[in-house]
Design a protein around this motif. Sequence first.
Motif, short mmCIF file in Angstrom:
data_model
loop_
_atom_site.label_atom_id
_atom_site.label_comp_id
_atom_site.label_asym_id
_atom_site.label_seq_id
_atom_site.Cartn_x
_atom_site.Cartn_y
_atom_site.Cartn_z
N ILE A 66 0.83 -1.20 0.00
CA ILE A 66 0.00 0.00 0.00
C ILE A 66 0.87 1.26 0.00
O ILE A 66 1.93 1.30 0.62
CB ILE A 66 -0.92 0.00 1.24
CG1 ILE A 66 -1.96 -1.13 1.12
CG2 ILE A 66 -1.62 1.33 1.42
CD1 ILE A 66 -2.98 -0.92 0.03
N VAL A 67 0.40 2.27 -0.69
CA VAL A 67 1.15 3.53 -0.78
C VAL A 67 1.33 4.14 0.60
O VAL A 67 2.43 4.54 0.99
CB VAL A 67 0.42 4.53 -1.71
CG1 VAL A 67 1.14 5.88 -1.71
CG2 VAL A 67 0.34 3.97 -3.12
N ASP A 68 0.26 4.19 1.38
CA ASP A 68 0.34 4.80 2.70
C ASP A 68 -0.65 4.07 3.62
O ASP A 68 -1.84 4.36 3.62
CB ASP A 68 0.01 6.30 2.63
CG ASP A 68 0.15 6.98 3.99
OD1 ASP A 68 0.87 6.43 4.85
OD2 ASP A 68 -0.45 8.05 4.18
N GLY A 69 -0.14 3.13 4.41
CA GLY A 69 -1.01 2.39 5.32
C GLY A 69 -0.86 0.89 5.13
O GLY A 69 0.18 0.40 4.70
N GLU A 70 -1.93 0.17 5.45
CA GLU A 70 -1.91 -1.28 5.40
C GLU A 70 -2.98 -1.81 4.45
O GLU A 70 -3.99 -1.16 4.20
CB GLU A 70 -2.16 -1.86 6.81
CG GLU A 70 -1.13 -1.45 7.85
CD GLU A 70 0.24 -2.05 7.58
OE1 GLU A 70 0.28 -3.15 6.98
OE2 GLU A 70 1.25 -1.43 7.95
N VAL A 71 -2.75 -3.01 3.94
CA VAL A 71 -3.74 -3.66 3.08
C VAL A 71 -4.93 -4.08 3.94
O VAL A 71 -4.76 -4.66 5.02
CB VAL A 71 -3.14 -4.91 2.39
CG1 VAL A 71 -4.22 -5.63 1.58
CG2 VAL A 71 -1.97 -4.52 1.50
N LYS A 72 -6.12 -3.77 3.45
CA LYS A 72 -7.32 -4.19 4.15
C LYS A 72 -7.99 -5.37 3.43
O LYS A 72 -8.45 -6.31 4.07
CB LYS A 72 -8.31 -3.04 4.24
CG LYS A 72 -9.60 -3.38 5.00
CD LYS A 72 -10.48 -2.15 5.14
CE LYS A 72 -11.72 -2.45 5.96
NZ LYS A 72 -12.56 -1.23 6.14
N ALA A 73 -8.02 -5.29 2.11
CA ALA A 73 -8.67 -6.35 1.34
C ALA A 73 -8.21 -6.30 -0.10
O ALA A 73 -7.67 -5.30 -0.57
CB ALA A 73 -10.19 -6.21 1.41
N VAL A 74 -8.41 -7.41 -0.79
CA VAL A 74 -8.13 -7.49 -2.23
C VAL A 74 -9.38 -8.02 -2.92
O VAL A 74 -9.90 -9.07 -2.54
CB VAL A 74 -6.94 -8.42 -2.53
CG1 VAL A 74 -6.71 -8.51 -4.04
CG2 VAL A 74 -5.68 -7.94 -1.83
N GLN A 75 -9.86 -7.27 -3.87
CA GLN A 75 -11.03 -7.68 -4.65
C GLN A 75 -10.56 -8.40 -5.90
O GLN A 75 -9.78 -7.87 -6.69
CB GLN A 75 -11.86 -6.45 -5.04
CG GLN A 75 -12.91 -6.70 -6.11
CD GLN A 75 -14.17 -7.35 -5.58
OE1 GLN A 75 -14.35 -7.48 -4.38
NE2 GLN A 75 -15.06 -7.73 -6.47
N THR A 76 -11.00 -9.64 -6.09
CA THR A 76 -10.69 -10.37 -7.32
C THR A 76 -11.99 -10.73 -8.02
O THR A 76 -13.01 -10.95 -7.38
CB THR A 76 -9.90 -11.66 -7.03
OG1 THR A 76 -10.74 -12.58 -6.31
CG2 THR A 76 -8.65 -11.39 -6.22
N GLY A 77 -11.94 -10.78 -9.33
CA GLY A 77 -13.11 -11.22 -10.09
C GLY A 77 -14.12 -10.16 -10.41
O GLY A 77 -15.18 -10.46 -10.95
N GLY A 78 -13.83 -8.89 -10.09
CA GLY A 78 -14.73 -7.81 -10.45
C GLY A 78 -16.10 -7.94 -9.80
O GLY A 78 -16.24 -8.45 -8.69
N PRO A 79 -17.17 -7.49 -10.50
CA PRO A 79 -18.52 -7.55 -9.93
C PRO A 79 -18.97 -8.97 -9.61
O PRO A 79 -19.92 -9.15 -8.84
CB PRO A 79 -19.39 -6.94 -11.04
CG PRO A 79 -18.46 -6.15 -11.87
CD PRO A 79 -17.16 -6.88 -11.83
N GLY A 89 -12.22 -14.83 -12.05
CA GLY A 89 -12.77 -13.86 -12.98
C GLY A 89 -11.89 -13.73 -14.20
O GLY A 89 -11.09 -14.61 -14.52
N SER A 90 -12.02 -12.63 -14.90
CA SER A 90 -11.18 -12.41 -16.07
C SER A 90 -9.80 -11.90 -15.69
O SER A 90 -8.89 -11.92 -16.51
CB SER A 90 -11.86 -11.42 -17.03
OG SER A 90 -12.09 -10.18 -16.37
N GLY A 91 -9.63 -11.46 -14.44
CA GLY A 91 -8.29 -11.08 -14.00
C GLY A 91 -8.17 -9.72 -13.33
O GLY A 91 -7.06 -9.22 -13.15
N GLY A 92 -9.27 -9.10 -12.96
CA GLY A 92 -9.18 -7.84 -12.22
C GLY A 92 -8.73 -8.10 -10.79
O GLY A 92 -9.16 -9.07 -10.16
#
Length: 546
Positions: A386-399, A426-429
């Motif tokens: 993360i640019v400034d802070g901590e990772v909270k979550a990662v979204q994979t697969g889009g909607p 998903g397609s890779g988002g």
Amino acid sequence: MDLAELLEIAATERAKQKPIRVHCCTSTGCEAANSLTVKKNLQKAVKEGHLEEQVEIIGVGCMGFCGKGPLVQIDPENTLYEEVTPEQAASIIEGINGGTCNVTQGDINHPFFSRQVRIVREHTGKVDPDRIESYIAVGGYQSLYKTLYDMTPQQVVEEITKSGLRGRGGGGYPTGLKWATVAKMPGKQKYVICNGDEGDPGAFMDRSVLESDPHLVLEGMAIAAYAVGADHGYIYVRAEYPLAIKRLEKAIQQAKKYGILGSQIFESHFDFKVDIRIGAGAFVCGEETALIHSIEGKRGTPRTRPPYPAELGLWECPTLINNVETYANIAPIIREGGNWYASIGTETSKGTKIFALTGKIRNNGLIEVPMGITLREIVEEMGGGIVDGEVKAVQTGGPSGGCIPADLLDTPVDYNSLGKLGSMMGSGGMVVMDENTSMVEVAKFYMEFCQEESCGKCVPCRAGTVQMYEILNKLVNRQATKTDLEKLEALCLVVKETSLCGLGQSAPNPILSTLRYFRAEYEALLQENPLESPNGKVLEQLSVNS
């Protein structure tokens, strides 16, 4: 054209290469940052320095490090320059000519590059997408020739099956099995379709492949057509991808000129014609039956399955549908063999996958990684955290996917592992979110998207997405009650189980995954709960294709 002529073109093209080659990214992302002017100024500087005999400027496709564009790479010394402005172009040429270069230099040994395994993107930053000769020079169309003269259609299908390749459009259906189904269908007329209707917010993998290496996709489609017995193909691309469409049109024209598309390809008995169909941007047309209706000139709405397109597809003929990345894997598999491809990845997820890494991440862009790599390796090592802070979550697969919390970042990236967490490939988002992101806002964003993109054909999706969005809106405005939250969960399950197509069936996933891992944020927003809710906004990157 025969093999000797193909190899002669490749040898001639390689012989024409200048000792120093300056590759300038001309993909959509870098073009938006004025890379065409950078390229023009590089050419001007070469001319003014009288270096035409030693240096050539080549416009290439996406180099991957999109957040640092425009990018310029010098070969053979393999030097990368980042965020190049038009005014800095002359300085790069001065550096080549022994002078001082004051442009920021990238680290080609950074994990963003070194951890990648490139199969689909093996020619990234090397091939000029506007010239078929550039593709032929790196071995292009030799796999197609091999299939026509050294393999039977059945052997091609067996090789793809042996590779373990699964569809890269999101569903992960075994590619070899799909090809085998179409191949055995009776009937003289069959079709091959390339699904380039990439619609996930934050996703730009297929667009990049089409812009950067269009002939790789065309070669994969031609091999597929030979394998299943088709003689006509369609590439369905959304209108929002004008550069991809332009380069595809040019690639098809060039391939026809050389006899690589059209009648009697490579002087064989195999004919294959390819047409482009431009979609108006409906997300639902990424669903294969809706896409077929759109190509036929009808309203893009899904239909019930079975029968599947492999049995009854375009104009009621057996039809093979794969997405851009799937076809882009075919030529390398034929060249190197199915066992080679199957040796990469995991037991159930073979090969590599391209991801569009975006969000609150230091290094955003396109990456191609082996299946089985962990989310932590992607986010923290390749992405730089993360640019400034901590990772909270990662979204994979889009909607259609879900949000995976930081404490599960050691999860391997493969079809089964992500599915167990309530998400999907998903397609890779892949969107990275920081600790200031409201997960309820994220769910609301995706539900608003699904609500707007629903075709309205079936009641669960048409009405259910609206009702779910309204409850999420009440939540963020602190007007919802515990009963509303219970109703939201019930609606998610109903819509998931009863919708007609994949859009509706997967639309509740962002809600269900955030409820599963971040339920406290929902409860904090209830009317009767005095707790303050987390502050934060939905990532701006969610609605912008980098």
